[in-house]
Design a protein around this motif. Structure first.
Motif, mmCIF file in Angstrom:
data_model
loop_
_atom_site.group_PDB
_atom_site.id
_atom_site.type_symbol
_atom_site.label_atom_id
_atom_site.label_comp_id
_atom_site.label_asym_id
_atom_site.label_seq_id
_atom_site.Cartn_x
_atom_site.Cartn_y
_atom_site.Cartn_z
ATOM 1 N N ILE A 219 3.609 3.581 -11.356
ATOM 2 C CA ILE A 219 2.282 4.184 -11.404
ATOM 3 C C ILE A 219 2.384 5.621 -10.895
ATOM 4 C CG2 ILE A 219 1.658 3.375 -9.082
ATOM 5 C CD1 ILE A 219 -1.207 3.044 -10.110
ATOM 6 N N ASP A 220 1.667 6.601 -11.555
ATOM 7 C CA ASP A 220 1.614 8.004 -11.084
ATOM 8 C C ASP A 220 0.498 8.163 -10.048
ATOM 9 O OD1 ASP A 220 3.697 8.923 -12.660
ATOM 10 O OD2 ASP A 220 2.374 9.311 -14.380
ATOM 11 N N MET A 221 0.830 8.919 -8.985
ATOM 12 C CA MET A 221 -0.149 9.133 -7.921
ATOM 13 C C MET A 221 -0.382 10.643 -7.749
ATOM 14 S SD MET A 221 1.050 6.408 -5.022
ATOM 15 C CE MET A 221 -0.409 6.751 -4.055
ATOM 16 N N ALA A 222 -1.643 11.026 -7.710
ATOM 17 C CA ALA A 222 -1.994 12.453 -7.531
ATOM 18 C C ALA A 222 -1.627 12.932 -6.111
ATOM 19 C CB ALA A 222 -3.476 12.652 -7.787
ATOM 20 N N LYS A 223 -1.503 14.292 -5.973
ATOM 21 C CA LYS A 223 -1.231 14.884 -4.653
ATOM 22 C C LYS A 223 -2.458 14.727 -3.762
ATOM 23 C CE LYS A 223 -2.776 19.539 -5.859
ATOM 24 N NZ LYS A 223 -2.394 20.953 -5.942
ATOM 25 N N LYS A 224 -2.245 14.909 -2.475
ATOM 26 C CA LYS A 224 -3.366 14.764 -1.553
ATOM 27 C C LYS A 224 -4.331 15.922 -1.754
ATOM 28 C CE LYS A 224 -1.608 17.349 2.426
ATOM 29 N NZ LYS A 224 -1.346 17.303 3.877
ATOM 30 N N THR B 266 0.857 -1.201 0.000
ATOM 31 C CA THR B 266 0.000 0.000 0.000
ATOM 32 C C THR B 266 0.892 1.249 0.000
ATOM 33 O OG1 THR B 266 -1.751 -1.144 1.195
ATOM 34 C CG2 THR B 266 -1.789 1.292 1.211
ATOM 35 N N VAL B 267 0.705 2.140 -0.992
ATOM 36 C CA VAL B 267 1.447 3.412 -1.100
ATOM 37 C C VAL B 267 0.441 4.560 -0.884
ATOM 38 C CG1 VAL B 267 2.901 4.891 -2.499
ATOM 39 C CG2 VAL B 267 3.095 2.389 -2.684
ATOM 40 N N THR B 268 0.711 5.408 0.117
ATOM 41 C CA THR B 268 -0.163 6.569 0.411
ATOM 42 C C THR B 268 0.630 7.846 0.145
ATOM 43 O OG1 THR B 268 -1.327 5.340 2.128
ATOM 44 C CG2 THR B 268 -1.559 7.759 2.142
ATOM 45 N N ASN B 269 0.158 8.688 -0.808
ATOM 46 C CA ASN B 269 0.840 9.955 -1.152
ATOM 47 C C ASN B 269 0.232 11.089 -0.318
ATOM 48 O OD1 ASN B 269 2.321 11.986 -2.254
ATOM 49 N ND2 ASN B 269 1.188 12.058 -4.192
ATOM 50 N N ASN B 270 0.970 11.531 0.714
ATOM 51 C CA ASN B 270 0.549 12.674 1.546
ATOM 52 C C ASN B 270 1.201 13.967 1.083
ATOM 53 O OD1 ASN B 270 -1.055 11.142 3.453
ATOM 54 N ND2 ASN B 270 0.884 10.333 4.234
ATOM 55 N N THR C 228 -3.517 10.388 -1.126
ATOM 56 C CA THR C 228 -3.976 9.495 -2.209
ATOM 57 C C THR C 228 -3.395 8.104 -1.973
ATOM 58 O OG1 THR C 228 -4.046 11.352 -3.740
ATOM 59 C CG2 THR C 228 -3.994 9.127 -4.690
ATOM 60 N N VAL C 229 -4.256 7.073 -2.042
ATOM 61 C CA VAL C 229 -3.845 5.704 -1.706
ATOM 62 C C VAL C 229 -3.832 4.843 -2.984
ATOM 63 C CG1 VAL C 229 -4.356 3.655 -0.331
ATOM 64 C CG2 VAL C 229 -4.819 5.955 0.612
ATOM 65 N N GLN C 230 -2.740 3.993 -3.151
ATOM 66 C CA GLN C 230 -2.626 3.054 -4.289
ATOM 67 C C GLN C 230 -2.152 1.711 -3.747
ATOM 68 O OE1 GLN C 230 -3.264 3.583 -7.780
ATOM 69 N NE2 GLN C 230 -3.278 1.362 -7.556
#
Length: 856
Positions: free
Chosen positions: A811-816, A769-773, A823-825
């Motif tokens: 994978i690209d992850m959007a900002k919070k 689990t990757v969480t982008n804060n 944002t969680v992936q």
């Protein structure tokens, strides 16, 4: 000689040669008398012997007399209260006082020759008597050199006493008449002049010479002091109890000189001295001692004033105008009186006649004896014919005052006419008193009554220009107080008004003008003709101008105090001006009626600018006014400024092109100095932070204002929007990453398994689990690495929980979300490959890596 007098030596001393014995040859008397001064009591200079001294004491004393009529007896009784030696004796009443003594000294210096065996030396001191000698004896002797003293030992024919060296020698000295024992004596060897040891008792006069001192002939020198006696003169003036005393002092035997003072002459008295002495020394009692030696006692002379005797003759005569009378009315009266004596003689009664002096009396005094001729005083009494007396009583009706006039000597039976004297303010009931005197000489009494006049009295309030306002008017008797008035012929009390109203004034009382002077009037003020003004009495009401308080407040629009309240007392009718205070940033206003010229509506109140409050004429009531201080209008400008991450200002194009929609135009609005303001800033666009979301404050400091509109001061506020720097924060979590290996199908031919597979031991155990804060987007890259000796195991990643999903490497992850969660992936790791048959148990087959990069 007096204390301090100079002593000077003259001449020289000469040697004295004796041939009587070898050991006494060539004896020289040469103790020099050096120049100097007499330095004190009992101190003298001389040759061979000490000089003698005598003393004189001046005595004074006072006494309260027992009987002033017989003061001489008292005086004589106590006159010996002072002993002749100067000591006091407690006899009779005191107090007594002895003054300080005045010491006189007599210095005798030189050499004399009392006998053929004594040598003589010439005088060595000028101007004084010489008294010293030198003796030469083979056998020790004592020579007595005594003055005014006797000895209990009789000397031989040569005047010497042979010494018995086997025992002490005792000589007792006694004073001769008029002398006293000395305080000390001297005993010296004749040859050497040295002192000899001896003792002397001044109270008994005993001189003791020890036998041990009898080694040579010696001289005993002792001089008794002449006693000083007092000669006193005393007298009292007639009528006085004070004794006047004069004293003279004389030494015993000194020649007495008469007192040269004559007591004052007192009219009516003869003065004489009276000697009160006891007969002694050949002086008879009552005899003057003038020119005679002073005896050994105190003497007193008493002077007395003896009143003179006068003859008083009283003659009785007929008065002028009485004719035909030969004999006098009565024989003359003869009196004999001493000076100071009183006399009283009643004049004889004579029918139908009266004496001008009914009783002749008086005192024989200085004025009376001045009329004496050859010691006789003549007085005269005259008899006149009987007359009547007219007595007129002038009565003042209102006061009851009575003045009586007596006219004597009116002959009986004759008529009389006396005009009644005028009295200011009154009218008499009889203008002329007329009538006839009675024949019996008894006289007559008449009464004249003065009735007081009346006056018209007005009470007025004085106006600036006449006519004055009349308060009341009444009729008042002359010299009566205001409170009494005429009411139908009777006196009635009506008090003065105690309160008179006049706008702006305080009533203080009533007054009238008399001779240009203001006289205050009360209910008790009497009136006279002096009070008339234009034929009547005018009384004025007096007022003090009232002062009323002018209160001026200094307040702000919120009614808070801007400056201390000013209270000023202002007299009615006076003008008054009050000034506004200078408060920086504020202008002063006063309340105004709506629509008044220059008035403005400020916060619901009509105000007009004013820096003065002027009262043209003070009303008869307090005045309240207020200055209202309103803050000056000040522009407030707000600039909205965008800054990049480095703090540099961005052009508007920059942030507009970036898609931000923000109102960055400056805003300007107006507020007042001293007022508070609040303005919300435009919301900060994404990626920016506003430095001042709400612009607020109070304009209350002139120093932080600046020119914003030509010369108008205001405040400029800059609101900054800061570009936010990227914030990277990524959380990575994973499952247990445990897998179960299925070996597949056994091949008997090869004795190996084939088609083996890996599957997660539990659900999601292989999930990452990757969480982008972060405030920016990130890229997450995934990789798998085999580890030795299990290179046969491989791995791949999918974005779902299915192993058949498309494999991915990143994978690209959007900002919070702004203000939200990160944002969680989720990513799953799947394993591929096979293991050898020999592998068993739990192994670590490989590693995975998640690489995060920012930027999107």
């Amino acid at each position: 000689m007096r204390y301090g007098a100079a002593i000077t030596q003259t001449g020289t001393t000469e040697p004295i040669n004796y041939n009587y014995a070898a050991d006494y040859a060539n004896v020289a008397l040469s103790p020099d008398v050096t120049a100097g001064t007499l330095e004190g009591k009992n101190l003298s200079y001389g040759v061979g012997e000490e000089g003698q001294y005598t003393r004189a004491m001046l005595y004074t004393w006072t006494k309260g007399w027992e009987d002033p009529d017989d003061w001489t007896a008292d005086f004589l009784e106590y006159k010996d209260v002072l002993a002749v030696d100067g000591t006091t004796t407690d006899v009779g009443p005191g107090p007594f006082h002895i003054p300080d003594t005045n010491i006189l000294y007599n210095v005798e210096v030189g050499v004399v020759s009392p006998g053929p065996e004594k040598a003589t030396v010439g005088p060595v001191v000028t101007g004084v008597t010489a008294s010293a000698f030198a003796n030469v004896f083979v056998t020790p002797r004592v020579t007595l050199n005594l003055t005014g003293l006797n000895s209990d030992v009789t000397p031989d024919s040569e005047g010497d006493i042979t010494l018995n060296t086997a025992q002490d020698m005792v000589i007792t000295l006694s004073p001769q008449k008029g002398y006293s024992l000395p305080a000390g004596v001297s005993l010296t060897y004749k040859k050497t002049g040295n002192d000899v040891i001896f003792s002397y008792d001044s109270s008994t006069g005993r001189v003791v010479i020890p036998s041990s001192s009898m080694t040579d002939s010696m001289t005993l020198t002792a001089a008794g002091s002449k006693i000083l006696y007092r000669l006193g003169y005393a007298y009292q003036l007639p009528g006085s109890t004070e004794t006047n005393i004069h004293t003279q002092t004389y030494f015993y035997g000194e020649t007495v000189s008469a007192w040269d003072y004559t007591p004052p002459d007192v009219p009516g008295y003869t003065f004489g001295w009276h000697w009160y002495t006891i007969a002694e020394d050949g002086v008879a009692q009552g005899t003057s001692l003038d020119g005679k030696p002073m005896p050994a006692r105190e003497l007193w002379v008493v002077g007395t004033y003896v009143p003179n005797t006068y003859t008083i003759k009283i003659n009785y005569e007929w008065a002028d105008g009485i004719t035909g009378k030969v004999d006098p009315p009565a024989p003359a009266e003869i009196l004999t009186c001493d000076f100071g004596e009183t006399y009283s003689v009643t004049s004889p009664a004579v029918t139908n006649y009266t004496p001008d002096i009914p009783i002749v009396n008086g005192t024989v005094d200085e004025a009376l004896i001045s009329q004496a001729v050859d010691g006789e005083i003549t007085l005269t009494v005259e008899y006149s014919a009987l007359t009547g007396k007219l007595v007129i009583h002038y009565v003042t009706e209102d006061t009851g005052e009575v003045h009586t006039e007596e006219i004597s000597g009116l002959p009986s039976g004759e008529s009389y006419s006396v005009a009644t004297p005028g009295k200011v303010g009154y009218t008499p009931d009889v203008a002329v008193v007329t009538g006839t005197m009675p024949n019996d000489g008894a006289g007559k009494e008449v009464t004249v009554t003065y009735k007081p006049n009346t006056y018209d009295v007005k009470l007025v309030i004085a106006n600036d220009t006449p006519p004055h306002t009349v308060v009341s008017q009444r009729t008042v008797y002359y010299n009566s107080i205001y409170g009494y008035t005429m009411e139908e012929g009777n006196k009635t009390f009506v008090a003065l008004p105690t309160q008179v109203n006049k706008t702006g004034s305080k009533f203080t009382g009533w007054y009238m003008m008399v001779g240009g002077n203001k006289i205050y009037v009360t209910n008790e003020t009497p009136f006279s003709l002096d009070h008339l003004e234009d034929g009547q009495v005018t009384i004025y009401a007096e007022f003090d101008t009232e002062s009323y308080m002018v209160t001026v407040e200094h307040i702000y629009l919120d009614d808070s105090t801007a400056a201390p309240t000013v209270n000023t007392l202002v007299e009615y009718g006076d003008s008054h001006t009050c000034e506004a205070v200078d408060i920086p940033g504020y202008s002063s206003y006063i309340l105004s009626q709506s629509g008044a010229t220059g008035a403005v509506l400020i916060r619901g109140q009509y105000l007009k600018p004013a820096d003065q409050i002027v009262i043209d004429s003070m009303p008869a009531q307090p005045v309240d006014r207020a200055f209202i201080y309103v803050g000056d209008l000040c522009p407030l400008t707000i600039n909205y400024i965008y800054l990049d991450v480095e703090g540099d200002e961005q052009s508007r194009t920059t942030y507009t092109n970036r898609g931000y929609d923000a109102d960055a135009d400056p805003e300007t609005f107006t507020t007042r100095f001293g007022d508070s303001y609040s303005k919300a800033s435009p919301a900060a666009p994404d990626g920016y932070t506003c430095s001042m979301p709400v612009v607020s404050g109070t304009l209350n400091d002139l120093s932080d204002l600046q020119i914003v509109d030509e010369e108008v001061k205001g405040r400029v506020v800059d609101v900054f929007y800061y570009a936010q720097a990227p914030e990277f924060s990524v959380d990575i979590s994973w499952g247990a990453m445990t897998y179960t290996y299925d070996r597949g199908i056994w091949n008997p031919a090869t004795h190996h398994y084939s088609g083996g597979t890996f599957s997660p031991s539990d659900e999601n155990t292989n999930r990452i689990t990757v969480t982008n804060n972060s405030t920016v987007g990130v890229n997450a890259a995934f990789s798998y690495q085999s580890v030795s000796p299990y290179e046969s195991i491989g791995g791949y990643f999918t974005a779902s929980g299915s192993s058949s999903a498309t494999a991915l490497s990143s994978i690209d992850m959007a900002k919070k979300a702004s203000g939200g969660a990160g944002t969680v992936q989720n990513i799953w790791l799947w394993l591929t490959g096979s293991l050898s048959d020999s592998v068993s148990g739990t192994i670590t087959g490989g590693r995975f890596t998640v690489t995060i990069t920012g930027g999107g």
